[in-house]
Design a protein around this motif. Structure first.
Motif, PDB file in Angstrom:
ATOM      1  N   ALA A 423      38.324  27.440  34.501  1.00 30.08           N
ATOM      2  CA  ALA A 423      37.014  27.404  35.158  1.00 30.08           C
ATOM      3  C   ALA A 423      36.775  28.683  35.948  1.00 30.08           C
ATOM      4  N   THR A 427      33.749  31.414  34.916  1.00 29.62           N
ATOM      5  CA  THR A 427      32.694  31.643  35.901  1.00 29.62           C
ATOM      6  C   THR A 427      32.630  33.121  36.256  1.00 29.62           C
ATOM      7  N   ILE A 509      35.449  27.083  39.768  1.00 29.39           N
ATOM      8  CA  ILE A 509      34.083  27.623  39.767  1.00 29.39           C
ATOM      9  C   ILE A 509      33.692  28.103  41.160  1.00 29.39           C
TER      10      ILE A 509
END
Length: 644
Positions: A423, A427, A509
């Motif tokens: 993640a 991102t 994220i």
């Protein structure tokens, strides 16, 4: 609708397309592109028919004898079951999207026709591998996949980096393939057959020695380690990004790298047979280590294609983790969803490169406004890869984490940490590439429809495909288990672990947004604070350097030693023998010229001299002959008179 036993038509159509393109070249329809797409479309039609028939309960092993060696008969045929039906559908559908996308991406390339010929051959080999019912046939297709990957990765061979990448991929995967070949030969030697179904029955019935099963299983896994770029044979895949981006999408999403996972899933009865459980646990631990290692390198990688390459290595590690943890369904489910969203992400990267001619994310920026379709599909793929609900990757990765937790808390911890890193780096890539202000990319534009429409189709799969495997409507799991439509109850630990995996993804994220979105936490400051770790990741754990020191240099020295032995020993001995032969020949030639020819010439000279003397008496006048006759008579009379 094709019957299950006609599954061989799936690889046959792309193979025929390849042959037609090679024969016609640029004279083929669409310079070969239409032929390739048509062949892949027909393969998809066959795959859909096979899938439908298997869902209705059809299938089986359809084969005929190919050849006989000694006492072993080698058959060739197709094995049609839920696993091969799913793989046929995934490879043909995703492959078709990539073929169509390639028409726009490769437009204008001087070797356009050859590219589609290679692509068709690659698809045929992969489809043949999927339905092979014999290990020997599977190995033949396996090696053909490796050959095609060499041709496609090094397609732009005029670039030294591409040529080196093709050779590296070919040689590194050969290391694993050697183990696979030895494992197949061991099974054939002991069991007397290469038929997969027969071997599975023998393994289940414990008619094969335990050491044979363990050794063969680990050797077969060696082949998967090479093809699926698992630690420590993962080093070829990032360099393979030198090939055309559609090749990266095909090889690193639904075909070549997935072949290793498919091999392990297909041979799972052999890997699970040893009582020690060593083969499956080896698969699980190698997968978990690979997942974390590759994800950590992707965190500091700036080339958008290489980020996706390390992501592919990491996700393949997750698939191996799922299969090794005892769930073929979990591994294949993630393979299926990954094929869609990773092909989509590579296509999005190719769209960016096509528009900007740049791959370094720090030279891009601000592309969201100028390339809205590419940005939208990238978000779908990135969300699926990061494991956000309700995207497809969430359901498949969550299933793997659940199986890992049931197998070992340590495996689960590695898998969860890998999800956090995934993640984070996706991102990071999205923020740096699409948001902010443009840097060096100049004026970018959206890609043509022939490239964007396949991305949109795959984006739909990246969003919704996971619903076939949700814990509450688990059709996919029931289908692979052999009963389409079977309902599987959710696991008791499913919801809590699901919440933990979502939290890990959201944490990754959030950290990436704080570092690259708001700038509240400086990436440079973090890198300076963690300099030893950053340097290690930036140098990819020094794996290439380790191979250089441990294998390449000793190999070169050994080759140099053999060369010296060959030149100074073998060649020298051959040269001495040659010199003796030449000397003997010279002596023989001298004897022939001096003695033999001399005697013949002497006899001829004496004959000529005698003839020359005798020629003086041969005047042709009768009076001369009468004179010599009279003279001879007088001499005889004189001799008689002077005698006793």
């Amino acid at each position: 609708m094709p019957l299950a036993e006609h599954a061989y038509l799936a690889p046959l159509f792309p193979l025929l397309a390849c042959a037609l393109i090679l024969m016609l070249g640029r004279r083929a329809p669409g310079q070969g592109a239409y032929v390739a797409v048509g062949g892949m479309l027909l393969a998809l039609v066959v795959s859909c028919g096979v899938f439908s028939r298997v869902a209705q309960g059809a299938g089986g092993d359809f084969s005929a004898r190919w050849f006989r060696v000694g006492g072993v008969s080698v058959h060739a045929g197709v094995l049609v079951d839920p696993l091969s039906a799913v793989m046929l559908l995934v490879v043909s559908f995703v492959g078709l999207m990539i073929f169509i996308y390639s028409m726009g991406y490769m437009h204008g390339d001087p070797r356009y026709s050859r590219y589609f010929a290679y692509l068709s051959l690659f698809a045929a080999a992969m489809l043949g591998l999927v339905i092979a019912d014999q290990l020997i046939v599977l190995y033949a297709c396996w090696e053909l996949v490796g050959l095609c990957s060499y041709l496609l990765i090094g397609f732009w061979f005029e670039r030294p980096a591409a040529a080196r990448a093709g050779k590296k991929a070919f040689l590194v995967t050969r290391l694993g393939d050697t183990g696979l070949l030895v494992g197949i030969l061991l099974l054939v030697a002991v069991a007397g057959t290469a038929n997969l179904q027969t071997l599975f029955r023998m393994a289940a019935g414990h008619t094969l020695p335990n050491w044979v099963l363990t050794a063969a299983a680990l050797l077969i896994f060696c082949g998967a380690v090479g093809k699926s770029a698992q630690f420590p044979l993962h080093v070829w895949l990032p360099d393979a990004m030198e090939g055309p981006t559609p090749v990266s999408a095909l090889i690193h999403a639904a075909t070549m790298v997935a072949a290793g996972v498919y091999l392990v899933a297909r041979c799972e009865p052999l890997l699970a047979a040893p009582a020690s459980g060593v083969p499956l646990m080896t698969v699980a631990w190698i997968g978990a280590i690979t997942a974390v290692m590759a994800a950590s390198i992707a965190v500091v990688t700036n080339d958008i294609k290489r980020v996706l390459a390390y992501s592919t290595i990491s996700q393949l590690g997750y698939m191996m983790l799922g299969v090794g943890a005892g769930s073929v369904v979990a591994g294949i489910f993630h393979l299926t969803t990954h094929a869609f969203f990773k092909a989509l992400l590579f296509m999005a990267a190719g769209s960016i490169i096509h528009a900007t001619q740049r791959q370094d994310m720090w030279e891009l920026g601000g592309l969201a406004r100028r390339m809205p379709v590419t940005f939208g599909v990238f978000l779908c793929g990135a969300a699926a890869l990061a494991g956000l609900p309700p995207f497809s990757g969430f359901w498949s990765k969550d299933e793997i984490l659940l199986r890992a937790f049931q197998a070992s808390p340590a495996l689960y911890g590695l898998g969860l940490f890998g999800a956090f890193l995934t993640a984070f780096y996706m991102t990071r890539m999205g923020i740096v590439t699409f948001l902010g202000q443009p840097r060096k990319a100049g004026e970018a534009h959206e890609s043509p429809r022939v490239m964007t429409w396949p991305m949109v189709v795959l984006a739909v799969g990246a969003v919704g495909l996971g619903f076939v495997g949700t814990p509450w409507a688990n059709w996919f799991h029931g289908f692979l288990a052999g009963g389409a439509g079977e309902q599987v109850s959710p696991e008791p630990l499913g919801l809590p672990l699901m919440a933990v995996s979502v939290a890990a993804a959201l944490g990754g994220i959030a950290l990436a947004y704080v570092m690259y979105g708001t700038g509240a936490l400086s990436p440079a400051a973090v890198a300076a604070k963690l300099r030893p770790l950053y340097k290690t990741l930036k140098n990819k754990y020094w794996m290439d350097e380790l191979y250089e020191v441990a294998l390449i240099r000793p190999g070169m020295r050994l080759a140099l030693l053999f060369r010296r032995v060959d030149e100074g020993g073998v060649d020298a001995a051959v040269n001495r023998v040659g010199e003796v032969a030449v000397g003997t020949s010279w002596l023989s030639n001298a004897f022939d010229h001096i003695v033999v020819d001399g005697l013949v010439n002497l006899i001829g000279w004496i004959t000529r001299q005698v003839g020359a003397v005798g020629r003086f008496g041969q005047t042709g006048f009768a009076q001369d002959y009468m004179f010599w006759l009279a003279a001879g008579a007088l001499v005889l009379i004189l001799i008689g008179w002077l005698g006793p």
